[in-house]
Design a protein around this motif. Structure first.
Motif, mmCIF file in Angstrom:
data_model
loop_
_atom_site.group_PDB
_atom_site.id
_atom_site.type_symbol
_atom_site.label_atom_id
_atom_site.label_comp_id
_atom_site.label_asym_id
_atom_site.label_seq_id
_atom_site.Cartn_x
_atom_site.Cartn_y
_atom_site.Cartn_z
ATOM 1 N N GLU A 217 -10.395 -9.175 5.977
ATOM 2 C CA GLU A 217 -11.019 -9.314 4.671
ATOM 3 C C GLU A 217 -10.853 -10.731 4.121
ATOM 4 O O GLU A 217 -11.775 -11.280 3.487
ATOM 5 N N MET A 218 -9.669 -11.340 4.362
ATOM 6 C CA MET A 218 -9.432 -12.695 3.883
ATOM 7 C C MET A 218 -10.385 -13.679 4.575
ATOM 8 O O MET A 218 -10.948 -14.588 3.930
ATOM 9 N N ALA A 219 -10.566 -13.498 5.888
ATOM 10 C CA ALA A 219 -11.488 -14.380 6.612
ATOM 11 C C ALA A 219 -12.916 -14.216 6.092
ATOM 12 O O ALA A 219 -13.648 -15.211 5.916
ATOM 13 N N ASN A 220 -13.344 -12.991 5.840
ATOM 14 C CA ASN A 220 -14.700 -12.751 5.310
ATOM 15 C C ASN A 220 -14.857 -13.356 3.912
ATOM 16 O O ASN A 220 -15.901 -13.948 3.590
ATOM 17 N N ALA A 221 -13.816 -13.202 3.071
ATOM 18 C CA ALA A 221 -13.886 -13.765 1.722
ATOM 19 C C ALA A 221 -13.985 -15.286 1.769
ATOM 20 O O ALA A 221 -14.736 -15.903 0.993
ATOM 21 N N ALA A 222 -13.234 -15.894 2.671
ATOM 22 C CA ALA A 222 -13.289 -17.360 2.798
ATOM 23 C C ALA A 222 -14.660 -17.801 3.297
ATOM 24 O O ALA A 222 -15.198 -18.827 2.837
ATOM 25 N N ALA A 223 -15.234 -17.044 4.235
ATOM 26 C CA ALA A 223 -16.561 -17.390 4.753
ATOM 27 C C ALA A 223 -17.622 -17.283 3.670
ATOM 28 O O ALA A 223 -18.612 -18.041 3.656
ATOM 29 N N LEU A 225 -17.040 -17.985 0.625
ATOM 30 C CA LEU A 225 -16.600 -18.930 -0.399
ATOM 31 C C LEU A 225 -15.971 -18.229 -1.614
ATOM 32 O O LEU A 225 -15.920 -18.794 -2.707
ATOM 33 N N ASP A 226 -15.507 -16.985 -1.404
ATOM 34 C CA ASP A 226 -14.805 -16.259 -2.470
ATOM 35 C C ASP A 226 -13.313 -16.570 -2.332
ATOM 36 O O ASP A 226 -12.519 -15.749 -1.878
ATOM 37 N N TYR A 227 -12.953 -17.789 -2.749
ATOM 38 C CA TYR A 227 -11.601 -18.261 -2.503
ATOM 39 C C TYR A 227 -10.549 -17.526 -3.357
ATOM 40 O O TYR A 227 -9.396 -17.396 -2.967
ATOM 41 N N GLU A 228 -10.963 -17.064 -4.525
ATOM 42 C CA GLU A 228 -10.014 -16.335 -5.368
ATOM 43 C C GLU A 228 -9.593 -15.033 -4.684
ATOM 44 O O GLU A 228 -8.414 -14.672 -4.654
ATOM 45 N N ARG A 229 -10.584 -14.313 -4.119
ATOM 46 C CA ARG A 229 -10.296 -13.074 -3.397
ATOM 47 C C ARG A 229 -9.462 -13.371 -2.151
ATOM 48 O O ARG A 229 -8.514 -12.647 -1.838
ATOM 49 N N ALA A 230 -9.811 -14.460 -1.459
ATOM 50 C CA ALA A 230 -9.075 -14.827 -0.246
ATOM 51 C C ALA A 230 -7.619 -15.150 -0.581
ATOM 52 O O ALA A 230 -6.704 -14.780 0.159
ATOM 53 N N ALA A 231 -7.398 -15.852 -1.700
ATOM 54 C CA ALA A 231 -6.029 -16.197 -2.099
ATOM 55 C C ALA A 231 -5.232 -14.947 -2.449
ATOM 56 O O ALA A 231 -4.043 -14.835 -2.123
#
Length: 619
Positions: A217-223, A225-231
């Motif tokens: 999920e973190m990789a998908n969020a970063a892809a 550009l949802d950096y807040e979710r990724a963090a």
């Protein structure tokens, strides 16, 4: 005191099937509960010759005035019914393990409509899942705090939850994202129950899927550009990883098992268990027992396993249980555990590999727990004062024995006879006053002669110090009580030695190891201290310390005798060179394997002496 023959049931009236029996005292109180494969054989053994019974068993049958039994169909039912009655009646003569301390658990109330996670030390309740026990409460608080970052489930009490429902505002934890706030509908009750299940699965060892899912999920969020979710996902992964890091890895394979070890001494025993899930220690627990000598390690293993797994949920019982001693009634115990779990449970002793090494680690913890228990008990001033008072009262001493000395004789079939003298002051060991004695000649003929010799030598020094201008305080103090390891003959020898020296103000007793009897001079019957008394505990610790100190000295004497017998007769090899030779090589065996050139490397030994050494050792 009731006579067993007055209430002994007729042999023919006792069934031969499996069952559970109860002994009752004249007031109808249950004082002992037991089980048997064959009730007739087992009950008849209690009414055998009293001299053949263990003292504790003899006391029990003479305290009781009736016996009754209940027949069951299987040994498993007998195992269950016996434990039910032990918990119901708490019989005074049954063995009961007690926790060596109060352990905290992480509990999740899965039976609630909105499950709650909390830390508890109380009794287990049905429908609540427990994880642990944890060694320290701060460890479980840290673990729960980290888990809430990934699984923000409710931790508040019922009162706080209802107040938030009425006000429509979550508590502080809801505002700081440590709770998903089901109280105000920020998450549905079904989704909140999923959070509770997730924590339960993670603590049960199913950890991989939670971390891998968040990593994806973190990789998908970063892809995207949802950096807040990724963090946020990164922080959750970090929290879960820290929880894993807090669990020590003991097995390289993802094994689920409980590992038990038992350490026994004369009066007490210690049990430790490591709860291993997915190869990691998820909990640790220990018990201390006041031991009865008529319970074998196999019987104690049955008792602690039954106590450990009674009243647990099925998923709290692993499919494999590792022990250092197979329990008595292994088949019925495995059948009972399998019935509790709902699938096959095996109890076995690991023979090799990682599991054997893990068992040795658990055994070290059990031994350390017993040491710490004894140290805590002996270091308590109130306990020590009580012990000294009990000794004074039971032995009818004129004063409290503030200074006690104990003598123990050690030898190997009459050779290398030595003795130890240890000193306790105010119930604590005073090691600087410890002494040992080498015994030779006629004094080494037997234990009584050796005891007479050692007591004479020790108290001759005491009399010398009384008139010395510069007294040696090591021998200058008079003990209130002299304890010798042994029974009547040893006590008589020590008393005779003191009388021959004209000393009449020192009390002498002997402590016999087999039954922990205390023998006093000129009395054909021993004094029996209660097995749970602090006085007996102190006397036993004193005797054991004297025995340890004597054995240590005896082993050193025996080792020197074994080496000197080989090297003493070599011409030119004096004591200093012999010592240097053994210090250089470490043993006679290594000297025998050395060459002449290697022997010459030892200071003071030349080629000629090296040749003599090799020739002597070659014979």
């Amino acid at each position: 005191m009731p006579e067993p023959s007055t209430y002994r049931p007729a042999t023919g009236s006792i069934p031969t099937s499996a069952g559970v029996y109860k002994f009752r005292d004249p007031d109808r109180r249950v004082i002992y509960v037991g089980k048997a494969k064959n009730l007739r054989n087992r009950l008849n053994s209690y009414f055998a010759n009293p001299a053949q019974l263990h003292p504790r068993t003899s006391t029990m049958v003479h305290t009781a005035n009736s016996v009754e039994w209940t027949v069951v169909d299987t040994e498993v039912e007998a195992l269950q019914l016996e434990w039910t009655w032990i918990n119901e009646f708490n019989p005074r003569f049954n063995v009961m393990f007690r926790d060596d301390k109060s352990y905290p658990y992480l509990a999740i109330t899965m039976n609630d409509e909105v499950p709650r996670a909390f830390i508890t030390r109380g009794k287990r309740r049905k429908g609540v899942k427990y994880f642990g026990p944890f060694a320290q409460v701060w460890a479980i608080k840290d673990t729960l705090d980290l888990l809430l970052k990934a699984f923000p489930m409710r931790t508040c009490t019922a009162g706080v939850y209802r107040r938030a429902e009425r006000s429509g505002r979550p508590c502080l934890l809801g505002y700081i994202d440590k709770c998903a706030a089901p109280c105000v509908g920020q998450i549905s009750k079904d989704d909140h129950r999923d959070l509770a299940r997730s924590i339960s699965d993670f603590m049960s060892g199913n950890t991989g899927r939670f971390i891998s899912h968040r990593q994806k999920e973190m990789a998908n969020a970063a892809a995207e550009l949802d950096y807040e979710r990724a963090a946020s996902l990164r922080d959750e992964i970090s929290a879960l990883q820290k929880v894993l890091d807090k669990s020590a890895v003991v097995l390289s394979v993802s094994a689920d098992c409980d590992i038990f070890a038992l350490v026994t001494e004369e009066l007490e025993a210690s049990v430790q268990v490591f709860h291993v899930r997915q190869g990691r220690i998820r909990g640790q627990r220990g018990w201390i027992i006041e031991r009865s000598d008529d319970h074998t390690p196999a019987e104690l293993t049955t008792d602690y396993l039954r106590q450990a797994y009674s009243g647990l949920d099925a998923d709290a019982i692993p499919k494999e249980i590792l022990v250092d001693t197979l329990p008595a009634d292994l088949d019925s115990l495995e059948a009972w555990l399998s019935e509790q779990r709902g699938s096959r449970v095996t109890v076995r002793v690991p023979e090799r590999g990682e599991k054997k090494a893990a068992l040795e680690t658990v055994a070290k913890n059990a031994k350390e727990a017993l040491i710490q228990h004894k140290l805590k008990r002996s270091s308590d001033l109130t306990t020590r004062s009580q012990a000294l008072k009990e000794i004074q009262e039971h032995l009818d001493l004129p004063e409290a024995p503030l200074r006690i000395e104990c003598i123990d004789i050690s030898h190997t079939q009459g050779s290398n006879v030595v003795a130890s003298l240890v000193v306790f002051e105010d119930g604590m060991a005073k090691k600087r006053d410890y002494r040992h004695f080498a015994i030779h000649g006629e004094a080494a003929a037997d234990d009584t002669a050796s005891m007479y010799d050692v007591v004479s030598r020790r108290f001759s020094r005491y009399l010398e110090q009384m008139t010395s201008e510069e007294p040696d305080e090591r021998f200058g103090y008079r003990p209130s009580l002299l304890v010798v390891d042994g029974a009547g003959p040893q006590v008589a020898a020590a008393t005779r030695a003191l009388n021959d020296l004209g000393i009449i103000d020192i009390s002498v007793v002997g402590l016999a190891k087999r039954l922990e009897e205390i023998w006093v001079p000129d009395d054909p019957f021993p004094v029996i201290l209660p097995r749970n008394s602090e006085g007996l505990f102190l006397m036993q610790r004193l005797r054991d310390e004297a025995h340890r100190f004597a054995i240590t000295y005896h082993r050193s004497k025996r080792a020197k005798a074994m080496t000197s017998s080989v090297l003493d007769d070599i011409p030119g090899l004096g004591e200093s060179r012999r010592t240097a030779l053994l210090r250089h090589f470490g043993s006679v065996k290594k000297v025998r394997a050395a060459t002449a050139e290697e022997i010459c490397e030892v200071k003071g030994i030349g080629p000629s002496l090296a040749a003599k050494i090799i020739a002597a050792l070659a014979d």
